[in-house]
Design a protein around this motif. Sequence first.
Motif, PDB file in Angstrom:
ATOM      1  N   ALA A 228       0.895  -1.376   0.006  1.00  0.00           N
ATOM      2  CA  ALA A 228       0.124  -0.149  -0.008  1.00  0.00           C
ATOM      3  C   ALA A 228       0.792   1.367  -0.158  1.00  0.00           C
ATOM      4  O   ALA A 228       0.396   2.323   0.063  1.00  0.00           O
ATOM      5  CB  ALA A 228      -0.711  -0.095   1.163  1.00  0.00           C
ATOM      6  N   GLY A 229       1.858   1.030  -0.057  1.00  0.00           N
ATOM      7  CA  GLY A 229       3.130   2.459  -0.075  1.00  0.00           C
ATOM      8  C   GLY A 229       3.729   2.747   1.222  1.00  0.00           C
ATOM      9  O   GLY A 229       4.478   3.707   1.290  1.00  0.00           O
ATOM     10  N   GLY A 230       3.420   2.014   2.320  1.00  0.00           N
ATOM     11  CA  GLY A 230       4.021   2.044   3.675  1.00  0.00           C
ATOM     12  C   GLY A 230       5.488   1.502   3.541  1.00  0.00           C
ATOM     13  O   GLY A 230       6.055   0.775   2.837  1.00  0.00           O
ATOM     14  N   LYS A 231       6.213   1.795   4.608  1.00  0.00           N
ATOM     15  CA  LYS A 231       7.561   1.209   4.751  1.00  0.00           C
ATOM     16  C   LYS A 231       7.681   0.657   6.404  1.00  0.00           C
ATOM     17  O   LYS A 231       6.895   0.846   7.175  1.00  0.00           O
ATOM     18  CB  LYS A 231       8.579   2.346   4.817  1.00  0.00           C
ATOM     19  N   ILE A 232       8.366  -0.569   6.210  1.00  0.00           N
ATOM     20  CA  ILE A 232       8.689  -1.273   7.648  1.00  0.00           C
ATOM     21  C   ILE A 232      10.288  -0.819   8.030  1.00  0.00           C
ATOM     22  O   ILE A 232      11.212  -1.122   7.323  1.00  0.00           O
ATOM     23  CB  ILE A 232       8.673  -2.775   7.298  1.00  0.00           C
ATOM     24  N   ALA A 233      10.554  -0.410   8.991  1.00  0.00           N
ATOM     25  CA  ALA A 233      11.680  -0.067   9.748  1.00  0.00           C
ATOM     26  C   ALA A 233      12.150  -1.318  10.718  1.00  0.00           C
ATOM     27  O   ALA A 233      11.430  -1.660  11.586  1.00  0.00           O
ATOM     28  CB  ALA A 233      11.793   1.300  10.469  1.00  0.00           C
ATOM     29  N   TYR A 234      13.383  -1.602  10.361  1.00  0.00           N
ATOM     30  CA  TYR A 234      14.049  -2.515  11.236  1.00  0.00           C
ATOM     31  C   TYR A 234      15.088  -1.820  11.960  1.00  0.00           C
ATOM     32  O   TYR A 234      16.070  -1.080  11.466  1.00  0.00           O
ATOM     33  CB  TYR A 234      14.904  -3.551  10.557  1.00  0.00           C
ATOM     34  N   ARG A 235      15.053  -1.726  13.483  1.00  0.00           N
ATOM     35  CA  ARG A 235      15.832  -0.957  14.371  1.00  0.00           C
ATOM     36  C   ARG A 235      16.655  -1.924  15.069  1.00  0.00           C
ATOM     37  O   ARG A 235      16.298  -2.653  16.103  1.00  0.00           O
ATOM     38  CB  ARG A 235      14.911  -0.225  15.327  1.00  0.00           C
ATOM     39  N   ALA A 236      18.047  -1.663  14.578  1.00  0.00           N
ATOM     40  CA  ALA A 236      19.084  -2.889  15.278  1.00  0.00           C
ATOM     41  C   ALA A 236      19.362  -2.271  16.711  1.00  0.00           C
ATOM     42  O   ALA A 236      19.990  -3.208  17.541  1.00  0.00           O
ATOM     43  CB  ALA A 236      20.206  -2.884  14.376  1.00  0.00           C
ATOM     44  N   ASP A 237      19.044  -0.991  16.950  1.00  0.00           N
ATOM     45  CA  ASP A 237      19.574  -0.404  18.318  1.00  0.00           C
ATOM     46  C   ASP A 237      18.297  -0.614  19.102  1.00  0.00           C
ATOM     47  O   ASP A 237      18.470  -0.446  20.355  1.00  0.00           O
ATOM     48  CB  ASP A 237      19.881   0.944  18.133  1.00  0.00           C
ATOM     49  N   ALA A 238      17.245  -1.006  18.798  1.00  0.00           N
ATOM     50  CA  ALA A 238      16.151  -1.459  19.735  1.00  0.00           C
ATOM     51  C   ALA A 238      16.149  -2.765  19.864  1.00  0.00           C
ATOM     52  O   ALA A 238      15.800  -3.801  18.844  1.00  0.00           O
ATOM     53  CB  ALA A 238      14.844  -0.976  18.998  1.00  0.00           C
ATOM     54  N   GLN A 239      16.525  -3.435  20.844  1.00  0.00           N
ATOM     55  CA  GLN A 239      16.930  -4.864  21.417  1.00  0.00           C
ATOM     56  C   GLN A 239      15.898  -5.317  22.458  1.00  0.00           C
ATOM     57  O   GLN A 239      15.771  -4.762  23.372  1.00  0.00           O
ATOM     58  CB  GLN A 239      18.290  -4.777  21.559  1.00  0.00           C
ATOM     59  N   VAL A 240      15.627  -6.552  21.954  1.00  0.00           N
ATOM     60  CA  VAL A 240      15.131  -7.622  23.296  1.00  0.00           C
ATOM     61  C   VAL A 240      15.762  -8.978  23.132  1.00  0.00           C
ATOM     62  O   VAL A 240      16.564  -9.186  22.327  1.00  0.00           O
ATOM     63  CB  VAL A 240      13.598  -7.955  22.943  1.00  0.00           C
ATOM     64  N   ILE A 241      15.765  -9.455  24.315  1.00  0.00           N
ATOM     65  CA  ILE A 241      16.339 -10.865  24.587  1.00  0.00           C
ATOM     66  C   ILE A 241      15.348 -11.847  24.096  1.00  0.00           C
ATOM     67  O   ILE A 241      14.479 -12.060  24.963  1.00  0.00           O
ATOM     68  CB  ILE A 241      17.299 -10.699  25.797  1.00  0.00           C
ATOM     69  N   HIS A 242      15.584 -12.734  23.300  1.00  0.00           N
ATOM     70  CA  HIS A 242      14.470 -13.813  22.954  1.00  0.00           C
ATOM     71  C   HIS A 242      15.061 -14.822  21.843  1.00  0.00           C
ATOM     72  O   HIS A 242      15.577 -14.420  20.879  1.00  0.00           O
ATOM     73  CB  HIS A 242      13.370 -13.112  22.207  1.00  0.00           C
ATOM     74  N   SER A 243      15.052 -15.829  22.115  1.00  0.00           N
ATOM     75  CA  SER A 243      15.294 -16.884  21.427  1.00  0.00           C
ATOM     76  C   SER A 243      14.831 -18.155  21.878  1.00  0.00           C
ATOM     77  O   SER A 243      14.382 -18.613  23.001  1.00  0.00           O
ATOM     78  CB  SER A 243      17.228 -17.190  21.281  1.00  0.00           C
ATOM     79  N   HIS A 244      14.817 -19.242  20.874  1.00  0.00           N
ATOM     80  CA  HIS A 244      14.342 -20.466  21.280  1.00  0.00           C
ATOM     81  C   HIS A 244      15.241 -21.596  20.655  1.00  0.00           C
ATOM     82  O   HIS A 244      16.080 -21.511  19.466  1.00  0.00           O
ATOM     83  CB  HIS A 244      12.889 -21.049  20.746  1.00  0.00           C
ATOM     84  N   ASN A 245      15.517 -22.776  21.234  1.00  0.00           N
ATOM     85  CA  ASN A 245      16.220 -24.023  20.806  1.00  0.00           C
ATOM     86  C   ASN A 245      15.246 -25.033  19.902  1.00  0.00           C
ATOM     87  O   ASN A 245      15.005 -25.975  20.901  1.00  0.00           O
ATOM     88  CB  ASN A 245      17.245 -24.457  21.713  1.00  0.00           C
ATOM     89  N   TYR A 246      14.672 -24.777  18.895  1.00  0.00           N
ATOM     90  CA  TYR A 246      13.790 -25.499  18.321  1.00  0.00           C
ATOM     91  C   TYR A 246      14.381 -26.764  17.655  1.00  0.00           C
ATOM     92  O   TYR A 246      15.457 -26.961  17.118  1.00  0.00           O
ATOM     93  CB  TYR A 246      12.852 -24.835  17.064  1.00  0.00           C
ATOM     94  N   THR A 247      13.726 -27.821  17.946  1.00  0.00           N
ATOM     95  CA  THR A 247      14.156 -29.468  17.241  1.00  0.00           C
ATOM     96  C   THR A 247      13.713 -29.018  15.960  1.00  0.00           C
ATOM     97  O   THR A 247      12.852 -28.232  15.243  1.00  0.00           O
ATOM     98  CB  THR A 247      13.465 -30.360  18.050  1.00  0.00           C
ATOM     99  N   ALA A 248      14.392 -30.192  15.117  1.00  0.00           N
ATOM    100  CA  ALA A 248      13.945 -30.254  13.768  1.00  0.00           C
ATOM    101  C   ALA A 248      12.578 -30.278  13.552  1.00  0.00           C
ATOM    102  O   ALA A 248      11.695 -30.000  12.837  1.00  0.00           O
ATOM    103  CB  ALA A 248      14.451 -31.398  13.001  1.00  0.00           C
ATOM    104  N   SER A 249      11.537 -31.230  14.230  1.00  0.00           N
ATOM    105  CA  SER A 249      10.290 -31.511  14.328  1.00  0.00           C
ATOM    106  C   SER A 249       9.619 -30.292  14.676  1.00  0.00           C
ATOM    107  O   SER A 249       8.571 -30.004  14.131  1.00  0.00           O
ATOM    108  CB  SER A 249      10.067 -32.586  15.370  1.00  0.00           C
ATOM    109  N   GLU A 250       9.917 -29.555  15.812  1.00  0.00           N
ATOM    110  CA  GLU A 250       9.250 -28.091  15.849  1.00  0.00           C
ATOM    111  C   GLU A 250       9.197 -27.265  14.584  1.00  0.00           C
ATOM    112  O   GLU A 250       8.472 -26.678  14.373  1.00  0.00           O
ATOM    113  CB  GLU A 250       9.968 -27.485  17.081  1.00  0.00           C
TER     114      GLU A 250
END
Length: 306
Positions: free
Chosen positions: A194-216
């Motif tokens: 629609a003409g908008g933009k998406i900003a990725y802010r590398a300096d805005a940070q959260v701690i978040h991760s998962h150790n997914y299995t191949a099945s997951e």
Amino acid sequence: MLTVDVLIPVYRPGALLERLLSGLEAQSFPIGKIILMNTEQRYFPEGLQKSYPKLEVRHLTRAEFDHGGTRDAGIRSSAADVVVCMTQDAVPADRYLIERLAESFSDPQVWAAYARQLPRPDCSEVERYTRSFNYPQESSVKGRSDLERLGVKTFFCSNVCAAWRRRAYLELGGFERKTIFNEDMILAGRMVLAGGKIAYRADAQVIHSHNYTASEQFHRYFDLAVSQVMHPEVFAGVSSESEGMRLVKKTVGHCMRIGKPWLIPAVISQNAGKFLGYRAGRHYRRLPRSVIRMCTMNRPFWESGD
């Protein structure tokens, strides 16, 4: 001054949510209110609302929860200029998370902005590298002109921590009310088209991760592909799979460079799970409902049809 609310769907909240709420309380940018969309009131801790005065808690049943519909109801209950969606297991890395996301909206063409996700201490080496691939050190702003170069990654935006300009959100209809998964990329795609933009802010940070299995990974990517097939108005004709192959090659190269070639089988199995899940999801309409229920990570979605 821009006003900002935060929206968090929660289920059986525990210590991580309290760390998140404490992190939000300490932000340099003033937050209006923190809206919790809580699934099943009996699991909500007594006294939590008294400890955090900015909380506004809305209870719903498990049957009422939907990835898109629940978040949409929360955003529509806000009157802020920007609503930041987060998940209950994402913790601000510092006190500038909201401030830096809010800065993105000084550009009127930016309709959404998302944060960088940093790995937790227990994150596996393979997932740690995947985080750095998907969330690099350099910020960027993506728009329609980037589709040929970036393909589907132009639409990438994660509600683990993403801010949405509420006016544009409402004008485009918001998140899908009933969606299996991927409500963030579906809307981000509509915004870009629609003409908008998406900003990725590398300096805005959260701690978040998962150790997914191949099945997951199989189940996640099955649902991801289903969401794309269900929304051809966003994803049809947009390149998707080449980015996955680039990640595999770069991760294998990373394992060799750090002297840990024994991690390569894990890279291959993880990405085989992703690939097989994605391919199955692309053809879900040919599969019996019993097979779909074995492949999906969101069985309740299929209970009332697709």
